[in-house]
Motif scaffolding. Sequence first.
Motif, PDB file in Angstrom:
ATOM      1  N   ARG A  99      28.495 -40.612  53.749  1.00  0.00           N
ATOM      2  CA  ARG A  99      28.952 -40.645  52.390  1.00  0.00           C
ATOM      3  C   ARG A  99      28.022 -41.299  51.773  1.00  0.00           C
ATOM      4  O   ARG A  99      27.424 -42.199  52.163  1.00  0.00           O
ATOM      5  CB  ARG A  99      30.403 -41.376  52.581  1.00  0.00           C
ATOM      6  CG  ARG A  99      31.274 -41.350  51.578  1.00  0.00           C
ATOM      7  CD  ARG A  99      32.487 -42.093  51.630  1.00  0.00           C
ATOM      8  NE  ARG A  99      31.883 -43.576  51.521  1.00  0.00           N
ATOM      9  CZ  ARG A  99      32.706 -44.710  52.055  1.00  0.00           C
ATOM     10  NH1 ARG A  99      33.707 -44.535  52.933  1.00  0.00           N
ATOM     11  NH2 ARG A  99      32.228 -45.914  52.246  1.00  0.00           N
ATOM     12  N   TRP A 100      27.751 -40.903  50.472  1.00  0.00           N
ATOM     13  CA  TRP A 100      26.939 -41.666  49.561  1.00  0.00           C
ATOM     14  C   TRP A 100      27.772 -42.072  48.359  1.00  0.00           C
ATOM     15  O   TRP A 100      28.040 -41.002  47.585  1.00  0.00           O
ATOM     16  CB  TRP A 100      25.927 -40.675  48.967  1.00  0.00           C
ATOM     17  CG  TRP A 100      24.754 -40.119  50.019  1.00  0.00           C
ATOM     18  CD1 TRP A 100      25.010 -38.650  50.252  1.00  0.00           C
ATOM     19  CD2 TRP A 100      24.057 -40.274  50.743  1.00  0.00           C
ATOM     20  NE1 TRP A 100      24.098 -38.166  50.935  1.00  0.00           N
ATOM     21  CE2 TRP A 100      23.360 -39.101  51.279  1.00  0.00           C
ATOM     22  CE3 TRP A 100      23.337 -41.529  50.872  1.00  0.00           C
ATOM     23  CZ2 TRP A 100      22.357 -39.395  52.060  1.00  0.00           C
ATOM     24  CZ3 TRP A 100      22.141 -41.529  51.651  1.00  0.00           C
ATOM     25  CH2 TRP A 100      21.745 -40.617  52.285  1.00  0.00           C
ATOM     26  N   GLY A 101      27.964 -43.309  48.266  1.00  0.00           N
ATOM     27  CA  GLY A 101      29.232 -43.645  47.331  1.00  0.00           C
ATOM     28  C   GLY A 101      30.563 -42.925  47.304  1.00  0.00           C
ATOM     29  O   GLY A 101      30.987 -42.890  48.447  1.00  0.00           O
TER      30      GLY A 101
ATOM     31  N   SER B  96      24.086 -24.464  47.644  1.00  0.00           N
ATOM     32  CA  SER B  96      23.401 -25.603  47.293  1.00  0.00           C
ATOM     33  C   SER B  96      24.290 -27.030  47.173  1.00  0.00           C
ATOM     34  O   SER B  96      25.194 -26.798  46.482  1.00  0.00           O
ATOM     35  CB  SER B  96      22.546 -25.402  46.202  1.00  0.00           C
ATOM     36  OG  SER B  96      21.687 -26.337  45.982  1.00  0.00           O
ATOM     37  N   GLY B  97      23.971 -28.092  47.690  1.00  0.00           N
ATOM     38  CA  GLY B  97      24.514 -29.069  47.671  1.00  0.00           C
ATOM     39  C   GLY B  97      25.869 -29.313  48.369  1.00  0.00           C
ATOM     40  O   GLY B  97      26.678 -30.328  48.358  1.00  0.00           O
ATOM     41  N   CYS B  98      26.045 -28.523  49.445  1.00  0.00           N
ATOM     42  CA  CYS B  98      27.245 -28.790  50.167  1.00  0.00           C
ATOM     43  C   CYS B  98      27.034 -29.678  51.434  1.00  0.00           C
ATOM     44  O   CYS B  98      27.931 -29.927  52.300  1.00  0.00           O
ATOM     45  CB  CYS B  98      27.749 -27.040  50.897  1.00  0.00           C
ATOM     46  SG  CYS B  98      26.490 -26.542  51.882  1.00  0.00           S
ATOM     47  N   GLY B  99      25.612 -30.119  51.651  1.00  0.00           N
ATOM     48  CA  GLY B  99      25.512 -30.943  52.779  1.00  0.00           C
ATOM     49  C   GLY B  99      24.771 -30.557  53.965  1.00  0.00           C
ATOM     50  O   GLY B  99      24.841 -31.230  54.804  1.00  0.00           O
ATOM     51  N   LYS B 100      24.063 -29.340  53.781  1.00  0.00           N
ATOM     52  CA  LYS B 100      23.434 -28.853  54.832  1.00  0.00           C
ATOM     53  C   LYS B 100      22.298 -29.702  55.437  1.00  0.00           C
ATOM     54  O   LYS B 100      22.209 -29.962  56.633  1.00  0.00           O
ATOM     55  CB  LYS B 100      22.817 -27.284  54.576  1.00  0.00           C
ATOM     56  CG  LYS B 100      24.198 -26.459  54.049  1.00  0.00           C
ATOM     57  CD  LYS B 100      23.635 -25.000  53.615  1.00  0.00           C
ATOM     58  CE  LYS B 100      22.487 -25.190  52.534  1.00  0.00           C
ATOM     59  NZ  LYS B 100      23.063 -25.286  51.242  1.00  0.00           N
ATOM     60  N   THR B 101      21.452 -30.000  54.265  1.00  0.00           N
ATOM     61  CA  THR B 101      20.309 -30.797  54.579  1.00  0.00           C
ATOM     62  C   THR B 101      20.795 -32.331  55.109  1.00  0.00           C
ATOM     63  O   THR B 101      19.966 -32.964  56.024  1.00  0.00           O
ATOM     64  CB  THR B 101      19.435 -30.953  53.262  1.00  0.00           C
ATOM     65  OG1 THR B 101      18.832 -29.741  52.832  1.00  0.00           O
ATOM     66  CG2 THR B 101      18.347 -31.896  53.519  1.00  0.00           C
ATOM     67  N   THR B 102      21.668 -32.826  54.620  1.00  0.00           N
ATOM     68  CA  THR B 102      22.278 -34.080  54.947  1.00  0.00           C
ATOM     69  C   THR B 102      22.599 -33.966  56.570  1.00  0.00           C
ATOM     70  O   THR B 102      22.205 -34.942  57.155  1.00  0.00           O
ATOM     71  CB  THR B 102      23.366 -34.435  54.428  1.00  0.00           C
ATOM     72  OG1 THR B 102      22.924 -34.609  52.898  1.00  0.00           O
ATOM     73  CG2 THR B 102      23.923 -35.945  54.469  1.00  0.00           C
ATOM     74  N   THR B 103      23.143 -33.036  56.928  1.00  0.00           N
ATOM     75  CA  THR B 103      23.554 -32.804  58.517  1.00  0.00           C
ATOM     76  C   THR B 103      22.461 -32.649  58.982  1.00  0.00           C
ATOM     77  O   THR B 103      22.607 -33.387  60.271  1.00  0.00           O
ATOM     78  CB  THR B 103      24.518 -31.479  58.421  1.00  0.00           C
ATOM     79  OG1 THR B 103      25.619 -31.639  57.472  1.00  0.00           O
ATOM     80  CG2 THR B 103      25.427 -31.625  59.762  1.00  0.00           C
TER      81      THR B 103
END
Lengths: 357, 325
Positions: free
Chosen positions: A11-13, A37-44
């Motif tokens: 979670r970011w904020g 884009s922005g769905c959280g792939k890179t974060t995962t």
Amino acid sequence: MKVKLENLTKRWGHVYAAHDINLEINDGEFVAFLGPSGCGKTTTLLLIAGIYKPTAGRILFDERVMNQVPPKNRNIGMVFQSYALYPHMTVYENLVFPMKLKRTPPAVMKERARRVAEMLGIGQLLDRRPGQLSGGQQQRVALGRALTKQPDLLLFDEPLSNLDARLRLSMRAEIKRLQMDLGITAIYVTHDQVEAMTMADRVAVMKDGRLQAYCPPDELYDRPRTLFIAGFVGNPPMNFLEVEVVQRDGVYHALRAGFDLPLSAERGKQAAGRGSVILGVRPEDVMIAEEGITGEVYVVEPLGRDDLIDVRIGDVHVHALADPNRRCRVGDRVHLRFNTQKIQLFDPKTEQSLLWT
Amino acid sequence: MSESASTARALEVGKMRRLQEKTSLRSLLSPLLFMAPAIVLVVVFFFIPVVIVLVISLTDMSTATGFNNWKWVQFDNYSRIATHPNTLPVLRNTLMYVALTLSLFNVGMALVIALLTTHIPRRSGFLFRALWLLPRLTPSVVYIMMWKYVAADAPYGILNQHLLGPLGIPPTNWLPAQPWFFVILTNGFIGASFGMVIFTSAIESIHRDYMVAALVDGCSLWQRIRYVILPLIRWPLLFVTTYQTLSLLTSFEQILLLTEGQFGTEVWSLWAYQRALSNYWGNFQWGFGAALAAVLVLIGVVMALVYMRYFQFNQLVHEPKIEAL
Ligand SMILES: Nc1ncnc2c1ncn2[C@@H]1O[C@H](COP(=O)(O)OP(=O)(O)O)[C@@H](O)[C@H]1O
Ligand SMILES: [Mg+2]
């Protein structure tokens, strides 16, 4: 090496970049993370690499919990969209950098760099700097840098997005081939569904940080479990129509103004009596025919092998693929036949499939 | 072929030649035109003053001679500098002052702060850097007065009363006792903020993928600094080192306010200032002061050249992205 994510959350904020993700990757498997884009792939991916610490949940490599293990001890190779080759090092120095940090003996280092360079066809570039290479060459070097350390897990973050279409095609095949030959478990992040479908053994579809589906590509295509997947996978995308399914004389019909489509019994009965539902059908399952539902040709887009025909039926548009020899023209009145074995049905509120759970 | 046709061709050729001449003239003029504002600024504010200083340094101009009775003395001022008993100690002081302040603070501390504050949460890092800018925002006189109060002689002084006194260290007059410590500290606290700002922005503009790649490749945080971050900010490092060397060579107001060059803290620029513009006896030796300043310019130029060589400046500048006009 096996990889397992258990309730993984970041979670970011107020934003959940990864939300309660559960999935297992088998040894040697090639898994694609697919999503807009922005769905959280890179974060995962970065959670798996150990760059970010999870807000909740666990990451396991084989049976070992990795949450507290720093990135350098995870033995991962990673390839980036931006290549991320160190500009102050030569190609050779880039290739051996991970091994140098591990204090690999120089002879081993040299031999491995040579083998990988040969495998990737970059042997003649070893003395150059990244700035002197083309995009395709840089991506090969980046791939080489990920491979020389002999990783247990390969991570790709949209590695082909910066390459031109033709190169993308050949690199796609090459990466797939390499991964199979080496048998290294791989996770491949992409927003390009064609890449995901063609390369991966299994595809994990993500939306807003949540895992929407995790299954082999053909299942994703034929049995989409949510409206999002149905719309995201497939090109040209699936048609959606709001219809009501009723039973008449023992036959199920999907109805709306100017539209009456008989459905197969096993599909129709899942949607009958539910009021308004969403019917989905892919353009390749809609044909221009001599009889059937009537509409008017609104736009014709030649795609080469087929024409994509936008047909207006009352107040909705349905896309169909047609043989270019048919020479459909804007304004023509045409009839549409639907492949009823391929019809999808969704609940408009939950957006879940009524056919597959 | 008719005559009129060949005449027309001749005319055409003439026209083209004139056009070519015009373009070549223009291709010469337009770069100059674009550079004109910069050239004017550099000439008026940097080049001409240097020339004036060099010219004055060849005279015996002073308050005594005024602007009317001075005469050319050729290199007398320079030979006076060469044989002056102060020259060697002041030169040594200057080199020590510049080297220590530069390495410990203006580059060293600046780099440490920039690296630390970019490795902690953004907001805390920002706050810390903002605090570190305070000395630079404080008027020099106030800032130095605060330091003087810190170092003041017994029974006063924050050091004596509150910091070292309670530890049992005997009170003393700290400024004469440790003049260099305070000179370097006062200058360094201000000087570090410049490099801090430059280095921070340089580090933060490194593409995130490099930072991730380094960690995945197996770097510890320290190795990432050593093998990835520092090489990627080599250009700002060169810039800050060069710029701060030159500005330290010529800066003296903190020292002037703190010690006035007493306790063996006289540096070259302060010497020049005191000779040319603030002589105790009221005789401002402009000629001699100008010669001192000229020597400083020379030292600065040499240092800059050495740095450029050392950092391989030529490799750092890219070919222009725009084709020649
Ligand atoms: N370091 C970060 N700080 C705050 N928010 C972030 C950070 N990284 C990603 N996000 C947010 O998390 C979400 C997922 O981002 P990302 O994983 O980059 O998506 P993708 O790779 O699928 O495009 C986005 O809404 C993004 O704004
Ligand atoms: Mg991404």
